[in-house]
Scaffold this motif. Sequence first.
Motif, PDB file in Angstrom:
ATOM      1  N   GLU A   1      32.242  19.866 -95.143  1.00 22.53           N
ATOM      2  CA  GLU A   1      31.023  19.602 -94.362  1.00 22.53           C
ATOM      3  C   GLU A   1      31.239  18.483 -93.352  1.00 22.53           C
ATOM      4  N   ILE A   2      31.818  17.382 -93.797  1.00 25.89           N
ATOM      5  CA  ILE A   2      32.039  16.227 -92.915  1.00 25.89           C
ATOM      6  C   ILE A   2      33.033  16.567 -91.812  1.00 25.89           C
TER       7      ILE A   2
ATOM      8  N   LEU B   1      33.560  19.310 -90.235  1.00 25.61           N
ATOM      9  CA  LEU B   1      32.939  20.065 -89.143  1.00 25.61           C
ATOM     10  C   LEU B   1      31.899  19.235 -88.408  1.00 25.61           C
ATOM     11  N   GLU B   2      31.049  18.528 -89.153  1.00 25.74           N
ATOM     12  CA  GLU B   2      29.939  17.798 -88.530  1.00 25.74           C
ATOM     13  C   GLU B   2      30.398  16.574 -87.747  1.00 25.74           C
ATOM     14  N   GLU B   3      31.343  15.834 -88.288  1.00 26.14           N
ATOM     15  CA  GLU B   3      31.724  14.553 -87.676  1.00 26.14           C
ATOM     16  C   GLU B   3      32.999  14.631 -86.833  1.00 26.14           C
TER      17      GLU B   3
ATOM     18  N   GLU C   1      37.458  22.530 -88.551  1.00 28.93           N
ATOM     19  CA  GLU C   1      37.083  23.590 -89.482  1.00 28.93           C
ATOM     20  C   GLU C   1      38.083  23.637 -90.640  1.00 28.93           C
TER      21      GLU C   1
END
Length: 423
Positions: free
Chosen positions: A400-401, A403-405, A409
């Motif tokens: 999750e981190i 991709l978001e930050e 991928e």
Amino acid sequence: MISLERVYDVLEIFIIFPLVLLCQFISQKLLDLLYPSRDRNLHQSDQAICYDVVYDFKKLLHFARPNGTQFFLLKYREMRKISHVINDDDVTLYYVTPQEFQFVRVKPGVDLRDIIRYPFTFITQHNCAVEVMTVSYEQGDKYLADRVDLNNNGSNIVLLHNTGRCGSTLIANMTYRTEQFHVISEPYSLTALVFDFSSKSEQTPLDSEENLDLLRSTLLFLCKDPDKKYLIKVCGIFTGSLAHIAHKALPGIREIFLHRSLLATVSSWHKILGPLRFSGLAGHAKYILPLKYRRIWEKVKPQGSYQGFLFILLSQLHPFFIECENGRKMRAFSYESLQKNREEFCKKLLCELGLGSEYVPLALSALEVDSQENSPLKKYNMDKNRRINIPSQALDWIVEIGLEEFGIEIRKEDVFVNNMPNS
């Protein structure tokens, strides 16, 4: 039940290590009184201060890595012309500060160019040092400026960036066996520079002229023979930010990046460091990462050593992503692609190094032996059956981190980076 090895690790880190440093400090002060060095106007002269290595306190420890000359007990010998020091084959750059360059002379019979016998440059330099020479930054810079024969654009240098524990020692060994490159494996001087750059305030940008000058001088001192081609395997953790600035210091330098499944990388780091040092490094990371990654760390707040270490690896990968997004043609290789097709991997690697397919058999011969055979890490690699169970929550979190930050991928089943550019 707590093992004896774990007990010794605790004793060494919290009791023996501080005592060794205290003894070294006191002993050095006494030697400085008995053998004072004449270095008052060193920055204005072409002289290097030369010291004999009287004792190496690191012999009392099994885990400590070199960090400047803090473990050496040094006795002043004499002043010598810089050119008489640097040009010797058995003298190499060891450590760098904004004030001075430190060189070491190794004992007779030790050939730092032979990375089969001596896989890690910084370990060999420290363990085999018989003499330390310091040169002021001003005079070192002047010496390089006067060397008209140097390759000042770095076109004879290749930097191998990596995440550590990803096969980088093997790749260095493959390159060495072609006999076309002088391979420098993990010079501590580059690692020290990154730590220095990361510790500076926001008022000193990474690509400041001060930083670029220091990096340029360091690379030229490491690669001091303009007639040779060099591959420098960078120490694979906390050094990713070099990808932003190496080409600005030396425009002709070439760079490649080696990576591996993050799951396998973290497991291997855990086996090498052991649980105590693994946790300590993961927890300490926020103090030595570059400022922008410290901010992300504070935002996402990694919980536990596994999340912390996975974050470190992302911060090592991310500069490569940024440079590729900015149009640079840096090539990435994965350890998994080597396992899948050795010959194809080797051809692509050699092509990136400017070598033809005729060198493939020589490079592949490195796979016939353990590249860590003569390394202090050999004993750790023997324990290949020990399983490291990384919590699924940590893996979900990094996917999750990532991709978001970071815009990275990550495939959850093996925590492999899916969108690695130029791979």
